[in-house]
Each structure stands twice: as C-alpha cells, then as structure tokens.
Scaffold this motif. Structure first.
Motif, PDB file in Angstrom:
ATOM      1  N   GLY A  62       6.292   7.483  13.240  1.00  0.00           N
ATOM      2  CA  GLY A  62       6.439   7.459  11.788  1.00  0.00           C
ATOM      3  C   GLY A  62       5.259   8.128  11.110  1.00  0.00           C
ATOM      4  O   GLY A  62       4.262   8.456  11.750  1.00  0.00           O
ATOM      5  N   ASP A  63       5.359   8.326   9.843  1.00  0.00           N
ATOM      6  CA  ASP A  63       4.331   9.025   9.075  1.00  0.00           C
ATOM      7  C   ASP A  63       3.794   8.104   7.994  1.00  0.00           C
ATOM      8  O   ASP A  63       4.461   7.811   6.999  1.00  0.00           O
ATOM      9  N   LEU A  64       2.561   7.617   8.202  1.00  0.00           N
ATOM     10  CA  LEU A  64       1.965   6.700   7.227  1.00  0.00           C
ATOM     11  C   LEU A  64       1.050   7.395   6.226  1.00  0.00           C
ATOM     12  O   LEU A  64       0.730   6.820   5.182  1.00  0.00           O
ATOM     13  N   GLU A  65       0.605   8.592   6.553  1.00  0.00           N
ATOM     14  CA  GLU A  65      -0.370   9.244   5.683  1.00  0.00           C
ATOM     15  C   GLU A  65       0.145   9.410   4.259  1.00  0.00           C
ATOM     16  O   GLU A  65      -0.614   9.312   3.292  1.00  0.00           O
ATOM     17  N   LYS A  66       1.438   9.644   4.089  1.00  0.00           N
ATOM     18  CA  LYS A  66       1.963   9.869   2.743  1.00  0.00           C
ATOM     19  C   LYS A  66       1.989   8.592   1.915  1.00  0.00           C
ATOM     20  O   LYS A  66       2.222   8.642   0.709  1.00  0.00           O
ATOM     21  N   TYR A  67       1.740   7.417   2.578  1.00  0.00           N
ATOM     22  CA  TYR A  67       1.712   6.156   1.837  1.00  0.00           C
ATOM     23  C   TYR A  67       0.286   5.759   1.453  1.00  0.00           C
ATOM     24  O   TYR A  67       0.070   4.702   0.869  1.00  0.00           O
ATOM     25  N   THR A  68      -0.696   6.600   1.780  1.00  0.00           N
ATOM     26  CA  THR A  68      -2.090   6.231   1.552  1.00  0.00           C
ATOM     27  C   THR A  68      -2.372   5.871   0.092  1.00  0.00           C
ATOM     28  O   THR A  68      -3.103   4.917  -0.209  1.00  0.00           O
ATOM     29  N   ALA A  69      -1.784   6.617  -0.826  1.00  0.00           N
ATOM     30  CA  ALA A  69      -2.012   6.369  -2.252  1.00  0.00           C
ATOM     31  C   ALA A  69      -0.934   5.489  -2.866  1.00  0.00           C
ATOM     32  O   ALA A  69      -0.859   5.368  -4.095  1.00  0.00           O
ATOM     33  N   PHE A  70      -0.113   4.859  -2.036  1.00  0.00           N
ATOM     34  CA  PHE A  70       0.978   4.048  -2.560  1.00  0.00           C
ATOM     35  C   PHE A  70       0.417   2.844  -3.322  1.00  0.00           C
ATOM     36  O   PHE A  70      -0.438   2.120  -2.802  1.00  0.00           O
ATOM     37  N   PRO A  71       0.872   2.589  -4.541  1.00  0.00           N
ATOM     38  CA  PRO A  71       0.334   1.457  -5.323  1.00  0.00           C
ATOM     39  C   PRO A  71       0.816   0.120  -4.761  1.00  0.00           C
ATOM     40  O   PRO A  71       2.010  -0.142  -4.682  1.00  0.00           O
ATOM     41  N   ILE A  92       4.668  -5.184  16.965  1.00  0.00           N
ATOM     42  CA  ILE A  92       4.032  -4.159  17.796  1.00  0.00           C
ATOM     43  C   ILE A  92       4.164  -2.822  17.083  1.00  0.00           C
ATOM     44  O   ILE A  92       5.265  -2.435  16.690  1.00  0.00           O
ATOM     45  N   ILE A  93       3.058  -2.121  16.913  1.00  0.00           N
ATOM     46  CA  ILE A  93       3.040  -0.824  16.258  1.00  0.00           C
ATOM     47  C   ILE A  93       2.545   0.195  17.264  1.00  0.00           C
ATOM     48  O   ILE A  93       1.460   0.028  17.838  1.00  0.00           O
ATOM     49  N   GLY A  94       3.331   1.256  17.525  1.00  0.00           N
ATOM     50  CA  GLY A  94       2.947   2.205  18.548  1.00  0.00           C
ATOM     51  C   GLY A  94       3.105   3.649  18.148  1.00  0.00           C
ATOM     52  O   GLY A  94       3.959   4.006  17.331  1.00  0.00           O
ATOM     53  N   ASN A  95       2.227   4.475  18.717  1.00  0.00           N
ATOM     54  CA  ASN A  95       2.328   5.929  18.607  1.00  0.00           C
ATOM     55  C   ASN A  95       2.339   6.400  17.151  1.00  0.00           C
ATOM     56  O   ASN A  95       3.253   7.111  16.710  1.00  0.00           O
ATOM     57  N   VAL A  96       1.321   6.016  16.410  1.00  0.00           N
ATOM     58  CA  VAL A  96       1.267   6.384  14.998  1.00  0.00           C
ATOM     59  C   VAL A  96      -0.191   6.537  14.565  1.00  0.00           C
ATOM     60  O   VAL A  96      -1.096   5.906  15.126  1.00  0.00           O
ATOM     61  N   LEU A  97      -0.425   7.382  13.575  1.00  0.00           N
ATOM     62  CA  LEU A  97      -1.734   7.508  12.966  1.00  0.00           C
ATOM     63  C   LEU A  97      -1.811   6.502  11.822  1.00  0.00           C
ATOM     64  O   LEU A  97      -0.971   6.513  10.924  1.00  0.00           O
ATOM     65  N   GLN A 126      -7.709   6.068  11.375  1.00  0.00           N
ATOM     66  CA  GLN A 126      -8.371   7.165  10.672  1.00  0.00           C
ATOM     67  C   GLN A 126      -9.028   6.676   9.397  1.00  0.00           C
ATOM     68  O   GLN A 126      -8.464   5.878   8.645  1.00  0.00           O
ATOM     69  N   GLY A 127     -10.233   7.160   9.149  1.00  0.00           N
ATOM     70  CA  GLY A 127     -10.902   6.873   7.892  1.00  0.00           C
ATOM     71  C   GLY A 127     -11.560   5.512   7.864  1.00  0.00           C
ATOM     72  O   GLY A 127     -11.740   4.846   8.879  1.00  0.00           O
ATOM     73  N   THR A 128     -11.899   5.081   6.644  1.00  0.00           N
ATOM     74  CA  THR A 128     -12.557   3.793   6.418  1.00  0.00           C
ATOM     75  C   THR A 128     -11.843   3.062   5.295  1.00  0.00           C
ATOM     76  O   THR A 128     -11.544   3.658   4.255  1.00  0.00           O
ATOM     77  N   GLY A 129     -11.584   1.781   5.506  1.00  0.00           N
ATOM     78  CA  GLY A 129     -10.890   0.995   4.494  1.00  0.00           C
ATOM     79  C   GLY A 129     -11.823   0.089   3.719  1.00  0.00           C
ATOM     80  O   GLY A 129     -12.918  -0.241   4.175  1.00  0.00           O
ATOM     81  N   ASP A 130     -11.395  -0.299   2.542  1.00  0.00           N
ATOM     82  CA  ASP A 130     -12.134  -1.263   1.731  1.00  0.00           C
ATOM     83  C   ASP A 130     -11.562  -2.644   2.032  1.00  0.00           C
ATOM     84  O   ASP A 130     -10.473  -2.989   1.604  1.00  0.00           O
ATOM     85  N   TRP A 131     -12.318  -3.436   2.799  1.00  0.00           N
ATOM     86  CA  TRP A 131     -11.826  -4.724   3.267  1.00  0.00           C
ATOM     87  C   TRP A 131     -12.244  -5.880   2.365  1.00  0.00           C
ATOM     88  O   TRP A 131     -12.085  -7.044   2.728  1.00  0.00           O
ATOM     89  N   SER A 132     -12.757  -5.583   1.186  1.00  0.00           N
ATOM     90  CA  SER A 132     -13.272  -6.640   0.307  1.00  0.00           C
ATOM     91  C   SER A 132     -12.178  -7.622  -0.111  1.00  0.00           C
ATOM     92  O   SER A 132     -12.468  -8.799  -0.377  1.00  0.00           O
ATOM     93  N   ASP A 133     -10.919  -7.163  -0.182  1.00  0.00           N
ATOM     94  CA  ASP A 133      -9.834  -8.072  -0.554  1.00  0.00           C
ATOM     95  C   ASP A 133      -9.592  -9.152   0.496  1.00  0.00           C
ATOM     96  O   ASP A 133      -8.883 -10.126   0.227  1.00  0.00           O
TER      97      ASP A 133
END
Length: 440
Positions: A62-71, A92-97, A126-133
């Motif tokens: 699947g493609d998750l990158e396009k959901y990065t800015a999803f509100p 179980i989540i497999g074979n995805v970025l 990939q990248g760094t998340g804001d885990w403050s929530d």
C-alpha cells in the motif's frame, strides 16, 4: 498498509468507500476469524468492511506517503464507541513504507480498541514523528514486534521514547528480529518496566553491546531473552552483559560462535533456569554454568566429554556432539530427560543402563553401537523400559562387529545360550554328573 490507513478506513475519517463492482482486496476466513488485505487503497477500501468480524487482520502493501498530510483530529464519541465494539486483537502490517509522522499521529487511537498485538514485517520507517500526543497515554497493546524492518538508529530518539513511556511501561513482549540491530540504548530498557520477553534474534549484536543495553535498572521484569544468530563470541562477555537482569529465566545464545574463556569469575543471574548453547562451536563445557539450571541444551557442538554436576538439572540435550561415553547420571539426581543422539557412543555400561532406565525420556539413536552381547543387551534392556521413544528400533543400528554391521540393535540375539554358553554348559555338566553318580 499500516495502522494509520487501517484507522482511516475503519473510522471513516474522510476516506470514501469504494463503489460497488471494484475488485475485492481483502479475504476473510470466517472459521478462523482471520482477514488479510493486499495493496489496499482508497479505490478498494470497501472490501475492508468484511474484516470487521475478524480477530486477526493483516495488511500487505500500500501507499501511505500520500496520507502524511491527512488531517486527523480528535474522535467523536460515536467513533470511539465503534472502535470499542471491534473484536480485532492482532494487526500485522507488512511490506510498506511507514512515515513515522503519520504513525505518531494515529497510534493514540489504539487506546479505544482491544488490539493487544501489533506486528511490522518487512517495513521501512521513514522520517521523524512528533510523539508529544502520546504523553501519559495508555494503550492496550501488550505485544509489539518488528521483523526485517529498516529505521533510523535508536540512539538519539530518547525524547520519543519518553513520550511513549506510559505505554512502554506496560508492554509485556517485544521482538526486534532480522533488522541489523547493533545495540539498544539503556533508556529503552528502563522504560520497559513490565517487559518479560525480549527477542533480538538474527541481528548484529556484539559482545560490547550487551552491557549498555542491559544496564542498571533496565528490564527489571525480563524473564526470557533470545539472542540467537547474532555476533556474540565471548561466553564471559555475555555473562557480564546480562548479569544485572534479576528475573532472567530463559536465555538463548544458540547460533553464535562462542569461545569458552579459560577462567571466568562472572556470575550468571541465579534465576536462570533454561540455557540454550546449541550450535555455538564449543569444544568444551564453559564455566561457570548458571547454578540453578533445569534445562541445558548443548547440542550441535564439538564436545568430547561432559563432566559437570548440576543438582537441579532436569533436561540435558547433548545430541550431535563427539561424545564417546554417556555422562554419569549420578551427577544429575533430578534428571528426567537425556538426549545423546548422533555422538560416538559405542556401548552403554550396565551400571548406567540401570540409571538411564529411571528417566522418562532417553535418546541415543544414530550412534556407532558395538553389538556385542553386553552392548546390544544394554540397549535392549533400556528399550524394555519404554523410554527410548519413536526412534527405537529403526534408528538404532550396529556398527560392529562385522557379522551384525547394519543390523537393528533390537534384532541382535542376546540370550544366555547365545552370549554365554559356558554359563549354561557348566550347570548342565554338574547335573549330568550327579545323575551318573546316583545311577552307580
């Protein structure tokens, strides 16, 4: 597909359900309450509905990158109630970025579910998340696993771990396997206060990486530790590295090329009961051994002799070595299982046969047995106790003498008349002499 898209789809956060007639990408096994989805996207999201009755759901591709800015905002009460009604227990989540920023924003929604197990297989983080929530957030997930994943080094991510501290403090099982891990920050172990099982197999851990990972105060409840298939080499170094784990009971060091240091004063945790040293290239029993062992596996090594005494030992596995004699059972008064398959043992002494007969599980198959009367007789007597298992009689064959070579040991005649004719002839001669005297 990842947790983020799963929640986006299940919670209906703006994703449109696919129109009828689109190809179904999810497959539900009603008998096993298991559902697997492949390459799920917005266009095929409608098929996920059939996964709602499942207890285990897998998402592959699947493609998750396009959901990065999803509100993604706070959930309405109705959606929270929907999450609470789902029976999904494992994802179980497999074979995805996986964009970490997206995962960080969605993970908190698991607090409304009953998901207890979360696994990532062959994923790239990939990248760094804001885990403050996640500060102060509880999650029902008790088991977390990563296999063959790629991510930034763990060192330097301490702030993120701190934000996840409340949840990590309740996590019970963690596996990070096949992911080229070279070490763990001490801070992680101190957060994992309730962890009782840690699997770090198939990584790149070396001798110097253990002490920093298992530092003072780290993993205080850890009972099971798997370190097989790493780059460990020093028996003494491993002993020192795990010496501060107060509750450790099971330790697996198999498939590491270990060397037994000639003199070691290191003390293993006294709680250690199950020790796996199989496939470690050892040609002698290392010392010291944990003093209260109940199970010791030293199979698939190069041992020529085993001369140790462990009063608490119950199970001893020495198959696939170079032993020429059976270890003295008197050194193990509590022993109930002994495996000696595929060694160089030619005969079982009668004194040992009597002791072996008291055990519940004995295996000596695949040895080059000498089928003399005493050799074959000892094995046949042991087999009569019923403790040799399914390998008897097929895998017990004679190596010598020549007339019995290749025979099953069970077929070798060991009657008194055959093995000791003099013992039969002597009393017969005496009886005949007495009869002759009486007739005179």
């Amino acid at each position: 597909m990842s947790v983020a898209v799963l929640l986006l789809l299940l919670l209906g956060l703006g994703v449109q359900v696919a129109a009828q007639g689109r190809r179904n990408r999810c497959f539900f096994n009603r008998t096993q309450e298991f559902c697997v989805c492949y390459n799920l996207s917005e266009e095929t999201a409608g098929s996920i509905i059939q996964c709602l009755p499942a207890t285990v759901v897998e998402f592959w591709g699947g493609d998750l990158e396009k959901y990065t800015a999803f509100p993604i905002g706070d959930l309405e009460d109705s959606i929270i109630d929907t999450l609470g009604s789902l029976i999904i227990q494992k994802i179980i989540i497999g074979n995805v970025l996986v964009p970490e920023v997206l995962l960080a924003r969605v993970l908190r929604f698991f607090s409304y579910t009953h998901v207890q197990e979360l696994a990532f297989d062959s994923c790239i983080f990939q990248g760094t998340g804001d885990w403050s929530d996640m500060d102060g957030q509880d999650l029902p997930i008790l088991s977390l696993s990563f296999h063959n994943v790629t991510s930034a080094p763990l060192t330097g991510h301490e702030p993120a771990f701190s934000s996840l501290g409340r949840w990590l403090g309740t996590l019970q099982e963690l596996a990070v396997t096949g992911s080229r891990v070279t070490g763990l920050p001490c801070a992680i172990g101190r957060l994992l206060r309730a962890l009782h099982s840690l699997d770090l197999a198939h990584n790149s851990l070396g001798d110097g990486s253990l002490a920093p990972a298992f530092c003072q105060g780290a993993f205080p409840q850890l009972q099971q530790l798997s370190l097989h298939h790493n780059n460990l080499s020093s028996y003494h170094g491993v002993c020192e590295g795990v010496g501060l784990l107060p509750q450790l009971q099971h330790l697996d060091l198999s498939h590491n090329e270990l060397r037994a240091d000639p003199s070691s004063s290191c003390q293993w945790p006294p709680s250690l009961q199950h020790f796996n040293l199989s496939n470690t290239g050892l040609d002698e029993v290392p010392a010291p051994l944990p003093p209260h062992l109940q199970v010791l596996d030293m199979s698939h090594n190069h041992l020529h002799a085993v001369d140790i005494s462990l009063s608490s030992l119950r199970k001893l596995f020495l198959n696939q070595n170079l032993l020429q004699a059976v270890p003295s059972i008197r050194n193990y008064p509590m022993l109930d299982t002994l495996h000696l398959d595929n060694n160089s043992i030619s005969e079982l002494p009668r004194a040992e046969v009597k002791l072996l007969g008291r055990l519940q599980d004995v295996a000596v198959a695949g040895n080059p047995f000498s089928c003399s009367c005493s050799g074959a007789g000892g094995l046949q007597a042991l087999a009569a106790t019923g403790h040799l298992g399914q390998a008897w009689p097929g895998d017990y064959r004679c190596h010598s003498p020549e007339q019995y070579q290749g025979w099953q040991v069970a077929q070798v005649p060991v009657s008194v008349l055959h093995c000791d004719p003099a013992a039969v002839a002597a009393p017969l001669c005496v009886a005949l002499a007495l009869l002759a005297g009486a007739g005179a």
